[in-house]
Design a protein around this motif. Structure first.
Motif, PDB file in Angstrom:
ATOM      1  N   TYR A  52      41.273  52.711 -62.602  1.00  0.00           N
ATOM      2  CA  TYR A  52      41.441  53.757 -63.607  1.00  0.00           C
ATOM      3  C   TYR A  52      40.874  53.298 -64.941  1.00  0.00           C
ATOM      4  N   SER A  53      40.481  54.237 -65.752  1.00  0.00           N
ATOM      5  CA  SER A  53      39.858  53.967 -67.042  1.00  0.00           C
ATOM      6  C   SER A  53      40.847  53.337 -68.029  1.00  0.00           C
ATOM      7  N   ILE A  54      40.453  52.217 -68.618  1.00  0.00           N
ATOM      8  CA  ILE A  54      41.259  51.562 -69.655  1.00  0.00           C
ATOM      9  C   ILE A  54      41.322  52.457 -70.890  1.00  0.00           C
ATOM     10  N   THR A  55      40.191  53.034 -71.270  1.00  0.00           N
ATOM     11  CA  THR A  55      40.146  53.896 -72.455  1.00  0.00           C
ATOM     12  C   THR A  55      41.102  55.069 -72.324  1.00  0.00           C
ATOM     13  N   ASP A  56      41.087  55.740 -71.173  1.00  0.00           N
ATOM     14  CA  ASP A  56      41.991  56.877 -70.955  1.00  0.00           C
ATOM     15  C   ASP A  56      43.452  56.432 -70.985  1.00  0.00           C
ATOM     16  N   ALA A  57      43.739  55.300 -70.364  1.00  0.00           N
ATOM     17  CA  ALA A  57      45.126  54.813 -70.319  1.00  0.00           C
ATOM     18  C   ALA A  57      45.627  54.464 -71.718  1.00  0.00           C
TER      19      ALA A  57
END
Length: 152
Positions: A40-45
């Motif tokens: 999963y995307s670090i930026t989104d999280a």
């Protein structure tokens, strides 16, 4: 139907289900439950409400970067968090994002206890991606394990 045909059909069923599991990335644990690693995307999280609520702005987080000229205090520290995937979540992704935020908050706490001001070289335990974190999805829970160094 004779016994040979039944055995052949059963063997084909077992082989096809094994192929589906291998193709999806799912594996079996010793207890027989499936497990799967998802990215999963670090930026989104980091944009999630959970991350905003849990993370301390005073302790900086650097994903996959060096110590930025600071003094390295502790290298290769690992931290993990589990979340029940069946409760209170709209999706597996939201459970993983929460486990990710909790793991980062625990890392920040350990950095502060060690006298540091940043966690550097943060990566998932089995991945060196600086864009995505890895989440282990199991039958009843999810787990995020991060590795980092502490710097001052």
């Amino acid at each position: 139907m004779n016994v040979a045909k039944i055995v052949l059909i059963a063997s084909l069923c077992v082989l096809s289900s094994a192929f589906v599991l291998a193709k999806s990335g799912a594996q079996k644990e010793k207890n027989g439950y499936s497990k799967e690693y998802r990215q999963y995307s670090i930026t989104d999280a980091l944009k999630s409400d959970e991350a905003k609520a849990r993370l301390a702005p005073k302790i900086e987080l650097y994903f996959g970067l060096g110590n930025l000229g600071g003094k390295e205090l502790i290298a290769g520290f690992t931290q993990e968090s589990h979340k029940n995937a069946l409760k209170h979540f709209d999706s597996i992704k939201s459970a993983c994002d929460e486990a990710f935020a909790i793991t980062l908050a625990k890392l920040q706490q350990k950095v502060q206890e060690a006298g540091g001001n940043s966690a550097v070289n943060i990566v998932s335990l089995n991945s060196n991606s600086t864009q995505e974190y890895e989440c282990l999805v199991r039958a009843l829970d999810v787990k995020v394990t991060l590795k980092a160094s502490f710097a001052k």
